[in-house]
Structure formats: structure tokens, C-alpha cells
Design a protein around this motif. Structure first.
Motif, PDB file in Angstrom:
ATOM      1  N   GLY A  39       0.827  -1.193   0.000  1.00 28.55           N
ATOM      2  CA  GLY A  39       0.000   0.000   0.000  1.00 28.55           C
ATOM      3  C   GLY A  39       0.861   1.242   0.000  1.00 28.55           C
ATOM      4  N   SER A  90      -4.572  -8.768  10.171  1.00 30.63           N
ATOM      5  CA  SER A  90      -5.010  -7.376  10.127  1.00 30.63           C
ATOM      6  C   SER A  90      -3.762  -6.503  10.053  1.00 30.63           C
ATOM      7  CB  SER A  90      -5.852  -7.022  11.359  1.00 30.63           C
ATOM      8  OG  SER A  90      -5.072  -7.135  12.535  1.00 30.63           O
ATOM      9  N   PRO A 110      -6.177   4.141   8.801  1.00 34.19           N
ATOM     10  CA  PRO A 110      -6.276   3.156   7.715  1.00 34.19           C
ATOM     11  C   PRO A 110      -7.448   3.464   6.786  1.00 34.19           C
ATOM     12  CG  PRO A 110      -7.255   2.268   9.701  1.00 34.19           C
ATOM     13  CD  PRO A 110      -6.786   3.660  10.051  1.00 34.19           C
ATOM     14  N   GLN A 112      -8.507   1.376   4.498  1.00 35.31           N
ATOM     15  CA  GLN A 112      -9.231   0.113   4.369  1.00 35.31           C
ATOM     16  C   GLN A 112      -8.967  -0.710   5.628  1.00 35.31           C
ATOM     17  OE1 GLN A 112      -6.533   0.661   2.258  1.00 35.31           O
ATOM     18  NE2 GLN A 112      -7.473   1.495   0.417  1.00 35.31           N
ATOM     19  N   GLU A 113     -10.010  -1.369   6.106  1.00 37.79           N
ATOM     20  CA  GLU A 113      -9.851  -2.195   7.298  1.00 37.79           C
ATOM     21  C   GLU A 113     -10.424  -3.584   7.044  1.00 37.79           C
ATOM     22  OE1 GLU A 113      -9.785  -0.014  11.331  1.00 37.79           O
ATOM     23  OE2 GLU A 113     -11.409   0.950  10.201  1.00 37.79           O
ATOM     24  N   ARG A 124      -3.490  -2.161   1.643  1.00 36.65           N
ATOM     25  CA  ARG A 124      -3.905  -1.345   2.776  1.00 36.65           C
ATOM     26  C   ARG A 124      -3.170  -0.009   2.718  1.00 36.65           C
ATOM     27  NH1 ARG A 124      -7.306  -4.582   2.763  1.00 36.65           N
ATOM     28  NH2 ARG A 124      -8.096  -5.911   4.450  1.00 36.65           N
TER      29      ARG A 124
END
Length: 253
Positions: A39, A90, A110, A112-113, A124
Motif C-alpha cells: 500500500g 489485520s 487506515p 481500508q480495514e 492497505r
């Protein structure tokens, strides 16, 4: 005529070779890759954040983590184990600043989770900012990115409903940015003012109804009440925490 034939045949052969040669694969930063979490980390203005620490934590096994770091362009990418029993992960992120002679580890927001399979991989992206919600599922009143100012007003002398507190930045904030003077009051039925950008402030207080200037003291500093004090937000509970607070006492002068 033969030279012309040779030239034409050469051109045809060249085109055939070009069309048959494999081209470089297109790298899509938004496309998940097997066994990889990747990311980008940007600040609130869209500028890259380097040296952010990104941690992928197993949701199935205690203390099983993989770590990566953002580069000068804010990009990061690292591999995860993809065995049958790897389960899901995660991702969280932090960035650390040197400020007022110590390390300040700040949480990243974040974009996106949610958990994902190590086998499938994930994208992410993160944003660094000094205040606002800490996650997509929280708000600033719940778990803010900013610091919390805890206010203890002497109840016999100070009407906390009329309390007005002014915080004036003393130099840059924790990330080197220029802060703004904040004029705030206590929320109803609460003694905490949340989501203040972390930094060092000159703090004053007054009764906004009568205009009376009040005295301020930093809790635990063993100092007399003064018209103004210097207050620094610090790690809450332990060094390295991404939560910050500052506790003040207020009374009449």
C-alpha cells in the motif's frame, strides 16, 4: 530489387519478433497479490510519508507479526507466510517523530480495514494526520488521533460550564507543522477535551461569562496557579503509546 526485398523481409521479421516477445507485466498497486500486503502512506495533503512502520498481525496466533516500512515515495510492500495454517491478518501503521527531546509514535489512519487471508494478500493504504477519527469505524469522540486535555476545575471557585480555555501553540507541532490557536470549553458532562493536535501549548483560562481570568497549573508539576502555563502532550500510560494526554488544574488566582 533484391535489396528492397531483403529490407521488407527484415521489417516483417522485426515486427513478428516484437509482437511475439513477452511484455513487462503491468504492476497494479491497487491489485492484491498472493502472500503480499502492500500500500501507500500519505499525509493529509497527499504527500508521501517515509519510514512509516506497517505491521501485519495474525488474528489466529498471539504475537505473530510481519513488518514493513514505507519508502521515500510512501510505498511499502512485504511478504506474508502462506502455509495452510497461516489464517488471517489485520494491518496497522505508525510513524515516529523526534519532538521535544523524545520519540512520539503516532498512529496512522487506515483507509481500508478488515482481516484478510495471508494467501490472498491485501492492499492497505494509510493517511497520517494529527486529529480526526482513528479508524473507519470510530469517530473523534471515541478514539481520536489527537491528544486529550483533561481538566480538573476547583468546584467551589470555578463554574466549569462557563470555562473557556485557550491553547496557543509554542512552535511547531509534533510533525513540524504550524498549529492554530484553539479556544475550547468543556463538553457537557465531561471533563475531557479530545482530539487536540499533539504539541506544546501556552494554556490560559477564563470565565467566559464574567471575563475573570483563572489560574492554571499542570497536574503533578507541584506549581502554583498562574495566568498562563506551558503544557506538553505526552504518551498516555506508557512510552510508545499512540494515545496522548495532558492534565491541568484550574482555580481562581
Amino acid at each position: 530489387m533484391k535489396p528492397k526485398i531483403f529490407i521488407c523481409m527484415g521489417l516483417v521479421l522485426s515486427l513478428l519478433i516484437s509482437s511475439c516477445s513477452p511484455s513487462a507485466p503491468d504492476s497494479n498497486p491497487n491489485q492484491a497479490e498472493k502472500g503480499v500486503v502492500k500500500g501507500r502512506v500519505l499525509d493529509k495533503d497527499g504527500k508521501p510519508v517515509a519510514n512509516a512502520v506497517i505491521v501485519a498481525s495474525s488474528t489466529d496466533y498471539y504475537n505473530k507479526n510481519s513488518t514493513g516500512y514505507s519508502d521515500a515515495s510512501g510505498n511499502y510492500s512485504f511478504s506474508l507466510p502462506t502455509g495452510i495454517a497461516e489464517g488471517s491478518y489485520s494491518v496497522s501503521g505508525t510513524v515516529t517523530f523526534q519532538y521535544q527531546g523524545k520519540n512520539y509514535t503516532m498512529a496512522l489512519y487506515p483507509e481500508q480495514e478488515g482481516v484478510f487471508s495471508a494467501y490472498d494478500g491485501a492492499v492497505r493504504n494509510f493517511v497520517f494526520r494529527l486529529n480526526g477519527p482513528r479508524s473507519t469505524t470510530s469517530d473523534a469522540e471515541d478514539m481520536p488521533l489527537g491528544g486529550t486535555l483533561e481538566v480538573h476545575a476547583q468546584p467551589d471557585n470555578v463554574n466549569d460550564k462557563n470555562l473557556e480555555i485557550t491553547l496557543e501553540p509554542m512552535g511547531p507541532l509534533v510533525d513540524g507543522s504550524t498549529g492554530k490557536t484553539l479556544v475550547v470549553g468543556l463538553p457537557e458532562n465531561d471533563y475531557r477535551i479530545k482530539d487536540i493536535p499533539v504539541g506544546k501549548y501556552k494554556i490560559t483560562a477564563r470565565d467566559k461569562v464574567t471575563g475573570q481570568q483563572l489560574g492554571v497549573a499542570i497536574n503533578g508539576a507541584f506549581q502554583d496557579y498562574a495566568p498562563a502555563v506551558e503544557g506538553l502532550f505526552t504518551d498516555k500510560d506508557f512510552e510508545g503509546s499512540t494515545f496522548f494526554d495532558l492534565v491541568i488544574n484550574i482555580n481562581t488566582l
